[in-house]
Design a protein around this motif. Structure first.
Motif, mmCIF file in Angstrom:
data_model
loop_
_atom_site.group_PDB
_atom_site.id
_atom_site.type_symbol
_atom_site.label_atom_id
_atom_site.label_comp_id
_atom_site.label_asym_id
_atom_site.label_seq_id
_atom_site.Cartn_x
_atom_site.Cartn_y
_atom_site.Cartn_z
ATOM 1 N N ARG A 1 0.831 -1.211 0.000
ATOM 2 C CA ARG A 1 0.000 0.000 0.000
ATOM 3 C C ARG A 1 0.864 1.259 0.000
ATOM 4 N N LEU A 2 1.891 1.278 0.861
ATOM 5 C CA LEU A 2 2.720 2.475 0.968
ATOM 6 C C LEU A 2 3.498 2.734 -0.316
ATOM 7 N N MET A 3 4.118 1.702 -0.873
ATOM 8 C CA MET A 3 4.879 1.891 -2.100
ATOM 9 C C MET A 3 3.966 2.321 -3.247
ATOM 10 N N GLY A 4 2.748 1.806 -3.238
ATOM 11 C CA GLY A 4 1.814 2.169 -4.291
ATOM 12 C C GLY A 4 1.326 3.606 -4.205
ATOM 13 N N SER A 5 1.517 4.230 -3.065
ATOM 14 C CA SER A 5 1.060 5.607 -2.890
ATOM 15 C C SER A 5 2.125 6.641 -3.233
ATOM 16 N N ILE A 6 3.320 6.168 -3.579
ATOM 17 C CA ILE A 6 4.430 7.077 -3.889
ATOM 18 C C ILE A 6 4.663 7.095 -5.396
ATOM 19 N N PRO A 7 4.685 8.265 -6.011
ATOM 20 C CA PRO A 7 4.879 8.343 -7.468
ATOM 21 C C PRO A 7 6.239 7.789 -7.888
ATOM 22 N N GLU A 8 6.293 7.228 -9.087
ATOM 23 C CA GLU A 8 7.557 6.749 -9.643
ATOM 24 C C GLU A 8 8.548 7.894 -9.732
ATOM 25 N N GLY A 9 9.789 7.605 -9.425
ATOM 26 C CA GLY A 9 10.814 8.636 -9.429
ATOM 27 C C GLY A 9 10.948 9.358 -8.109
ATOM 28 N N LYS A 10 10.079 8.982 -7.158
ATOM 29 C CA LYS A 10 10.116 9.608 -5.833
ATOM 30 C C LYS A 10 10.589 8.632 -4.760
ATOM 31 N N TYR A 11 11.008 7.440 -5.167
ATOM 32 C CA TYR A 11 11.500 6.489 -4.176
ATOM 33 C C TYR A 11 12.590 5.617 -4.791
ATOM 34 N N ALA A 12 13.432 5.084 -3.912
ATOM 35 C CA ALA A 12 14.543 4.220 -4.311
ATOM 36 C C ALA A 12 14.744 3.163 -3.242
ATOM 37 N N VAL A 13 15.506 2.136 -3.580
ATOM 38 C CA VAL A 13 15.888 1.104 -2.622
ATOM 39 C C VAL A 13 17.397 1.149 -2.454
ATOM 40 N N ALA A 14 17.849 1.126 -1.211
ATOM 41 C CA ALA A 14 19.279 1.079 -0.906
ATOM 42 C C ALA A 14 19.487 -0.067 0.079
ATOM 43 N N SER B 1 22.190 -0.856 12.204
ATOM 44 C CA SER B 1 23.185 -0.278 11.297
ATOM 45 C C SER B 1 22.509 0.558 10.215
ATOM 46 N N GLY B 2 21.354 0.105 9.735
ATOM 47 C CA GLY B 2 20.632 0.865 8.721
ATOM 48 C C GLY B 2 20.081 2.162 9.261
ATOM 49 N N ILE B 3 19.573 2.128 10.486
ATOM 50 C CA ILE B 3 19.072 3.347 11.124
ATOM 51 C C ILE B 3 20.204 4.361 11.269
ATOM 52 N N ARG B 4 21.347 3.893 11.697
ATOM 53 C CA ARG B 4 22.498 4.792 11.848
ATOM 54 C C ARG B 4 22.923 5.360 10.494
ATOM 55 N N ALA B 5 22.857 4.553 9.462
ATOM 56 C CA ALA B 5 23.204 5.032 8.123
ATOM 57 C C ALA B 5 22.236 6.129 7.684
ATOM 58 N N GLY B 6 20.943 5.913 7.927
ATOM 59 C CA GLY B 6 19.954 6.910 7.560
ATOM 60 C C GLY B 6 20.153 8.214 8.302
ATOM 61 N N LEU B 7 20.416 8.112 9.594
ATOM 62 C CA LEU B 7 20.654 9.320 10.387
ATOM 63 C C LEU B 7 21.903 10.054 9.909
ATOM 64 N N ALA B 8 22.952 9.294 9.597
ATOM 65 C CA ALA B 8 24.193 9.917 9.136
ATOM 66 C C ALA B 8 24.013 10.614 7.794
ATOM 67 N N LYS C 1 26.460 0.324 4.958
ATOM 68 C CA LYS C 1 25.859 0.666 6.240
ATOM 69 C C LYS C 1 26.698 0.055 7.373
ATOM 70 N N PRO C 2 26.900 0.780 8.458
ATOM 71 C CA PRO C 2 26.225 1.993 8.930
ATOM 72 C C PRO C 2 26.726 3.311 8.349
ATOM 73 N N ALA C 3 27.651 3.276 7.405
ATOM 74 C CA ALA C 3 28.023 4.506 6.703
ATOM 75 C C ALA C 3 26.824 4.958 5.861
ATOM 76 N N PRO C 4 26.681 6.244 5.619
ATOM 77 C CA PRO C 4 25.508 6.754 4.898
ATOM 78 C C PRO C 4 25.570 6.595 3.387
ATOM 79 N N ASP C 5 26.683 6.091 2.868
ATOM 80 C CA ASP C 5 26.918 6.064 1.425
ATOM 81 C C ASP C 5 25.770 5.513 0.579
ATOM 82 N N PRO C 6 25.161 4.360 0.953
ATOM 83 C CA PRO C 6 24.068 3.845 0.104
ATOM 84 C C PRO C 6 22.900 4.817 -0.009
ATOM 85 N N PHE C 7 22.529 5.448 1.084
ATOM 86 C CA PHE C 7 21.406 6.384 1.050
ATOM 87 C C PHE C 7 21.776 7.684 0.350
#
Length: 356
Positions: free
Chosen positions: A225-238, A301-308, A273-279
């Protein structure tokens, strides 16, 4: 029971982690590491615990030091194919074999990456880390699925060489059939030193065991449901998974990998991760600043990457107990994505409503 509160904020784009956030493939991952352990004569529980939270390339280098550097990319790919094999075997073959609709000689599995031709050429060498352990929060799943080592040992104990028929393994044909030989070519030096007869016996045991347990990849609550509510080009996977595993997991649960999918083997990444590079890379490829994005993550580690990265981080308790992640610093901690709504504001930004 305290009444829930709803928090509203705006962002330009969304950056999703994959396993534990969008999908759950922990049973297949643990089975694959269990196979590595059994091939090496090690305790599967020990190897599974030791490999959580680390990159496949680092784990393989540690447990299989005989792998040469120029061979590692191929070994990582083979290992990730084995994860997908364990995820598929029950539904593709196990049910039919138990009901007598086919025999062991009829095994025919599809390639792990059926949509691989459409995969962007983003990843060549592993440069990141797998998500941390999910052992505590997946205790219920573990109780439903007997440990891989236990089941395999039982198979080997009950069987004798004279009772086991080992069929000729198919090879990879032009139509894309993946053989058991390929999916399970993941053998150690010690295993190769064993007699051919013993190796065949063990391979048959693995074949039987893999088809007897449902380790299917699952989509997590609220994701579709959540992914379907976001327009293409407005989301990515890391993700911390490499390309074979990442694309294989998403396609198996009906998620079309977005054009911007950053995997662990992307050469442009200097750290995982936990380095921010992927995001940071995912946000840049979308054309936005990470500080104006929302990161969905499940692991410490992912949370820390996102925060960084400077993003707004929403942590989901889908793979770890809340107590393990709520003190890390995520802006919001929710049970799963069913607690989050997203819409498009009139100015083009994404509007988020988070129910706490």
């Amino acid at each position: 029971m305290q009444p829930c509160s709803v928090h509203t904020f705006y962002a330009d784009a969304v950056l999703f982690d994959m396993d534990g956030t969008l999908t759950d493939s922990i049973a297949a991952v643990e089975a694959a590491w269990g196979k590595v352990a059994t091939d090496l004569g090690l305790d599967p529980a020990y190897v599974i615990a030791a490999t959580h939270g680390k990159r496949a390339i680092d784990n393989l280098a540690h447990f299989r030091p005989e792998i040469k550097s120029h061979e590692m990319d191929d070994e990582v790919r083979k290992f990730e194919e084995s994860i997908l094999f364990f995820a598929d075997a029950y539904n593709l073959y196990g049910k039919a074999r138990r009901t007598g609709l086919c025999s062991e000689n009829d095994i025919s599995l599809p390639t792990p990456l059926e949509s691989g031709e459409n995969t962007p050429d983003l990843s060549m060498t592993p440069d990141s880390s797998l998500p941390p352990s999910r052992s505590s929060s997946f205790a219920a799943i573990s109780s439903r699925r007997p440990s891989f080592g236990t089941r395999l040992t039982s198979r080997l104990t009950m069987s004798t060489l004279s009772e086991v028929y080992v069929h000729d393994s198919p090879v990879i044909e032009e139509d894309g059939v993946l053989s058991f030989e390929t999916a399970h070519s993941y053998a150690s030096t010690d295993l190769k030193a064993k007699s051919s007869e013993a190796c065949q016996h063990q391979l048959e045991a693995w074949q039987i065991e893999a088809t007897g347990v449902d380790r299917s990849v699952r989509i997590l609550p609220g994701v579709k449901r959540l992914m379907g509510s976001i327009p293409e080009g407005k989301y990515a996977v890391a993700t911390s998974g490499a390309k074979t595993y990442a694309y294989g997991c998403m396609t198996r649960v009906g998620i079309t990998p977005p054009k911007i999918t950053i995997t662990a083997d992307d050469k442009r990444l200097k750290a995982g991760k936990p380095a921010p590079d992927p995001f940071l890379l995912a946000a840049r490829e979308l054309g936005f600043s990470a500080s104006n994005c929302v990161v969905f993550e499940d692991s410490p580690s992912g949370i820390r990457a996102g925060l960084a990265s400077g993003a707004t981080v929403i942590a989901v308790c889908t793979s770890h107990e809340r107590s393990k992640i709520e003190g890390i610093g995520a802006h919001y901690v929710v049970e799963n994505m069913e607690c989050v709504k997203c819409g498009v504001h009139e100015d083009g930004r994404l509007k988020f409503e988070v129910r706490l």
